[in-house]
Design an enzyme around this catalytic site. Structure first.
Site, PDB file in Angstrom:
ATOM      1  N   SER A 143       0.839  -1.199   0.000  1.00  0.00           N
ATOM      2  CA  SER A 143       0.000   0.000   0.000  1.00  0.00           C
ATOM      3  C   SER A 143       0.871   1.246   0.000  1.00  0.00           C
ATOM      4  CB  SER A 143      -0.909   0.012   1.237  1.00  0.00           C
ATOM      5  OG  SER A 143      -1.606   1.238   1.359  1.00  0.00           O
ATOM      6  N   TYR A 156      -1.572  -0.988  10.495  1.00  0.00           N
ATOM      7  CA  TYR A 156      -1.745  -1.231   9.060  1.00  0.00           C
ATOM      8  C   TYR A 156      -0.558  -0.701   8.270  1.00  0.00           C
ATOM      9  CZ  TYR A 156      -3.746  -1.176   4.371  1.00  0.00           C
ATOM     10  OH  TYR A 156      -3.958  -1.367   3.032  1.00  0.00           O
TER      11      TYR A 156
END
Length: 256
Positions: A143, A156
């Site tokens: 990401s 995350y």
């Protein structure tokens, strides 16, 4: 790397929804035989039926990648089912916003188990198979959030940073082989992972657009497939900003 060709056999984790499901449909539509994996059996069966109805070839493997041994076994089973393993996509992942004052150990462990240990186990299990086949393509879906800390996204962002670093290391270690390594770094994509998001989600892409872009990047054997461009550029810039300047820039998104 020799002459490039479209993958004939692909294994994808986290394929029951979101990017994983859409990428399976996209690659199957481009002629690949796919083995799709996730925890939810009904969703996998629906995906396989959808691909087969469109004239494609697909198989399902129920697997929770949070169990590294199961994740590795699923990769080997995928190779057996298709007789080769041209591409492995470690896509399975979870994520949600959680301010540091509300973080719990259990949610951190679960995220690391899936996003890090599961991805690592999937990719590592594929290496000896691809070496035996004398070619292959390892893909990890990390990401843009892994490039620098984001408020309320500590676990995350850290998990995706770990995956990106791991992929870069694999690329270095396998440079003299015929194994390609690609790090897919999406920005915000319209998938279930964004449901209920409280922080801003700028430049969000529909999942179909995202997966077409990913598939095109994989076909070109790009080292990194990152998008959308505005967010890609902004996150690149953020990495060179001094800590104090960066903290002030993102302070407006802080929860507490």
């Amino acid at each position: 790397m020799g002459k490039k060709r479209a993958p004939r056999s692909v294994y994808i984790t986290g394929a029951s929804s979101g990017i994983g499901r859409a990428l399976a449909l996209e690659l199957a539509g481009r002629g690949a035989e796919v083995v799709v994996s996730a925890r939810r059996e009904a969703e996998l069966a629906d995906l396989v039926a959808h691909i087969q109805k469109a004239g494609g070839r697909a198989h399902a493997l129920v697997c929770d990648v949070a169990d590294p041994e199961a994740a590795a076994a699923a990769v080997r089973r995928a190779d057996e089912l298709m007789g080769s393993l041209d591409m492995v996509v470690a896509n399975a992942g979870i994520g949600h916003a959680s301010h540091a004052t509300r973080l719990g150990v259990e949610e951190i462990v679960r995220m690391v188990d899936i996003n890090v240990r599961g991805a690592f186990a999937t990719l590592v299990a594929a290496i000896p198979i691809m070496l035996a086949h004398q070619r292959g393509h390892l893909v990890g879906v990390s990401s843009l959030a892994g490039r620098r800390a984001i408020p309320a996204s500590g676990a995350y962002s850290a998990s995706k940073a770990a995956l990106s670093t791991f992929l870069e290391t694999l690329r270095l270690d396998l440079a003299r082989t015929r194994i390609v390594v690609t790090d897919v770094q999406p920005g915000f994509v319209e998938t279930p992972i964004l449901e209920g998001a409280r922080n801003p989600t700028p430049f969000k892409w529909p999942v179909a657009r995202a997966t077409r872009y990913i598939a095109d990047g994989l076909a070109k054997e790009r080292r990194v497939v990152s998008f959308p461009l505005p967010l890609d550029l902004l996150t690149r810039l953020s990495r060179v900003l001094p800590a104090g300047v960066y903290a002030r820039a993102v302070g407006g998104f802080r929860e507490g």
